[in-house]
Scaffold this active site. Structure first.
Site, PDB file in Angstrom:
ATOM      1  CB  SER A  83      -0.792  -0.172   1.270  1.00 54.17           C
ATOM      2  OG  SER A  83      -0.135  -0.515   2.248  1.00 54.17           O
ATOM      3  CB  THR A 185      -1.498   5.622   4.526  1.00 55.01           C
ATOM      4  OG1 THR A 185      -2.302   5.460   3.370  1.00 55.01           O
ATOM      5  CG2 THR A 185      -0.801   7.020   4.593  1.00 55.01           C
ATOM      6  CB  THR A 203      -0.795   6.080   0.634  1.00 56.83           C
ATOM      7  OG1 THR A 203      -1.234   4.985   0.590  1.00 56.83           O
ATOM      8  CG2 THR A 203      -1.382   7.335  -0.168  1.00 56.83           C
ATOM      9  NE  ARG A 213      -9.733   7.440  -2.771  1.00 54.69           N
ATOM     10  CZ  ARG A 213      -8.922   7.200  -1.657  1.00 54.69           C
ATOM     11  NH1 ARG A 213      -7.574   6.913  -1.980  1.00 54.69           N
ATOM     12  NH2 ARG A 213      -9.408   7.175  -0.567  1.00 54.69           N
ATOM     13  CB  VAL A 214      -6.552  12.228  -5.080  1.00 49.11           C
ATOM     14  CG1 VAL A 214      -5.690  12.912  -3.956  1.00 49.11           C
ATOM     15  CG2 VAL A 214      -5.766  11.992  -6.408  1.00 49.11           C
ATOM     16  N   GLY A 215      -7.116  10.334  -2.313  1.00 50.94           N
ATOM     17  CA  GLY A 215      -7.551  10.135  -0.960  1.00 50.94           C
ATOM     18  C   GLY A 215      -6.741  11.387  -0.191  1.00 50.94           C
ATOM     19  CG  ASP A 216      -6.270  10.742   4.072  1.00 52.18           C
ATOM     20  OD1 ASP A 216      -6.212   9.715   3.156  1.00 52.18           O
ATOM     21  OD2 ASP A 216      -5.821  10.667   5.043  1.00 52.18           O
ATOM     22  CB  THR A 236      -3.286   5.513   8.339  1.00 58.69           C
ATOM     23  OG1 THR A 236      -3.288   4.448   7.515  1.00 58.69           O
ATOM     24  CG2 THR A 236      -3.530   5.099   9.696  1.00 58.69           C
ATOM     25  N   GLY A 237      -5.919   5.543   6.742  1.00 56.01           N
ATOM     26  CA  GLY A 237      -7.554   4.892   6.705  1.00 56.01           C
ATOM     27  C   GLY A 237      -8.253   5.507   5.594  1.00 56.01           C
ATOM     28  CG  HIS A 238     -13.151   5.456   4.389  1.00 61.45           C
ATOM     29  ND1 HIS A 238     -14.118   4.721   4.167  1.00 61.45           N
ATOM     30  CD2 HIS A 238     -12.838   6.251   3.014  1.00 61.45           C
ATOM     31  CE1 HIS A 238     -14.748   4.726   3.138  1.00 61.45           C
ATOM     32  NE2 HIS A 238     -14.130   5.778   2.559  1.00 61.45           N
ATOM     33  N   GLY A 239      -9.798   7.723   3.278  1.00 60.96           N
ATOM     34  CA  GLY A 239      -9.370   9.195   2.828  1.00 60.96           C
ATOM     35  C   GLY A 239     -10.443   9.996   2.896  1.00 60.96           C
TER      36      GLY A 239
HETATM   37  N1  ASP Z   1      -5.403   7.339   3.468  1.00 62.15           N
HETATM   38  C1  ASP Z   1      -5.226   6.463   2.173  1.00 62.15           C
HETATM   39  C2  ASP Z   1      -6.142   6.949   1.228  1.00 62.15           C
HETATM   40  O1  ASP Z   1      -7.500   7.021   1.345  1.00 62.15           O
HETATM   41  C3  ASP Z   1      -5.783   5.101   2.347  1.00 62.15           C
HETATM   42  C4  ASP Z   1      -4.930   4.544   3.524  1.00 62.15           C
HETATM   43  O2  ASP Z   1      -4.463   4.847   4.740  1.00 62.15           O
HETATM   44  O3  ASP Z   1      -4.733   3.257   3.281  1.00 62.15           O
HETATM   45  O4  ASP Z   1      -5.746   6.956   0.149  1.00 62.15           O
END
Ligand code: ASP
Length: 329
Positions: A83, A185, A203, A213-216, A236-239
């Site tokens: 990841s 991440t 990440t 798609r771009v996350g946080d 880290t997690g659901h961006g």
């Molecule tokens: N924060 C990351 C994203 O949403 C995902 C992750 O932490 O694995 O792109």
């Protein structure tokens, strides 16, 4: 569970630590927050290696930014990390695209998103920060800039990722799920001997995400924020959920209001939960974790659900992996 692990989990939650006898509470928190500088913390188990690497730079008097970059680069170069960097899971069309940002104690910022063929996107984000008048480059433009700056270009897909993607394609069920298993991440924060803070987040984002798609993680304020006079945080997690509450900035601004790094992380996680409730949205497939550190080197971390860990390397101490307290059981 070993007693020390039990204490570590409790140490991660003020809710739970409120029921601990004073001596135990003081003992575990003292250990966590013995204010020795320099210090580096990073999300997840791979942080053990990356914080140890950062500590080498910090112990030699290096800057927080150099140390953090040296740390996360190890993870980016590891083809077995699914990841981050090389070997990161591709998007649903089979392209490995990476996101990263960095920030230092002066408020210098750099970011790249949806970049292909560049392993060390953390260094690329830093190059945007140091060598351009801009703060963010994306996609093909970011790759072109990497080429101009002499970054090697290579295929980031490794056989294991390809196999996973091909298996996923059999069903092609587009349902981005962020749970413990499929996201990792790396967000890393360091405080150097001179008291300078810096952070980097890097990440490959959500596995099998939509193309583009771009996350946080590359978004300053969401995946990372550093205020050299207050503290730093990374997520880290659901961006999408982190962006919704401007997560890392929120953590640092709670610290500015006087909350400890631990309390600030808890407040940000609670806010995310509140937004789920307000929207009446399903939370079961979501995980989010924050880590934070203030200018004295006090640290904190909190997650939406159990399973999140972070690593910490402090001057004169062996790096340790810490289980993080969670809002939901
Ligand atoms: N924060 C990351 C994203 O949403 C995902 C992750 O932490 O694995 O792109």
């Amino acid at each position: 569970m070993k007693r020390i692990d039990f204490l570590k989990i409790l140490g991660g939650s003020t809710v739970l630590s409120a029921v601990l006898p004073g001596a135990l509470r003081a003992g575990s928190m003292k250990h966590r927050n013995a204010l020795t500088k320099p210090v580096s913390i990073a999300t997840w188990r791979f942080g053990l290696e990356t914080t140890a690497e950062a500590m080498k730079v910090l112990s030699a008097g290096g800057s927080a930014l150099d140390a953090t970059e040296a740390g996360v680069k190890l993870c980016e170069a590891d083809p077995n990390e699914r990841s981050v960097g090389l070997g990161g899971r591709p998007d649903r069309d089979g392209h490995v695209t990476l996101d990263s940002c960095c920030m230092d104690h002066l408020g210098n910022i750099g970011s790249v998103a949806a970049v292909e063929n560049v392993v060390h996107v953390s260094s690329l984000a830093r190059a945007v920060m140091e060598k351009t008048p801009h703060v963010m480059l994306v996609g093909e433009g970011a790759r072109q800039f990497a080429q101009e700056m002499g970054f090697p270009l290579q295929d980031l897909m490794v056989p294991d990722s390809k196999q996973e993607w091909e298996k996923w394609r059999e069903k092609s069920n587009y349902r981005p799920i962020v749970n413990i298993e499929n996201h990792d991440t790396i967000g890393q924060l360091s405080l150097d001997q001179e008291g300078r803070l810096a952070g980097i987040c890097t990440t490959s984002g959500m596995a099998f995400k939509m193309r583009g798609r771009v996350g946080d993680s590359p978004i300053i304020g969401a995946g990372l924020y550093v205020d050299g006079a207050i503290g730093a945080a990374t997520a880290t997690g659901h961006g999408e959920e982190v962006i919704r509450v401007v997560g890392s900035y929120r953590v640092v601004s709670e610290m500015e209001r006087g909350f400890s790094p631990q309390e600030a992380c808890e407040r940000a996680v609670r806010k995310i939960h509140e937004f789920f409730e307000r929207r009446n949205a399903g939370i079961e497939d979501t995980q989010i974790g924050f880590i934070a550190m203030d200018t004295e080197g006090k640290v904190g971390a909190f997650a939406l659900r159990p399973g999140f860990q972070y690593a910490m390397a402090r001057s004169g101490q062996a790096p340790e992996l810490i289980d993080v307290g969670a809002l939901l059981a």
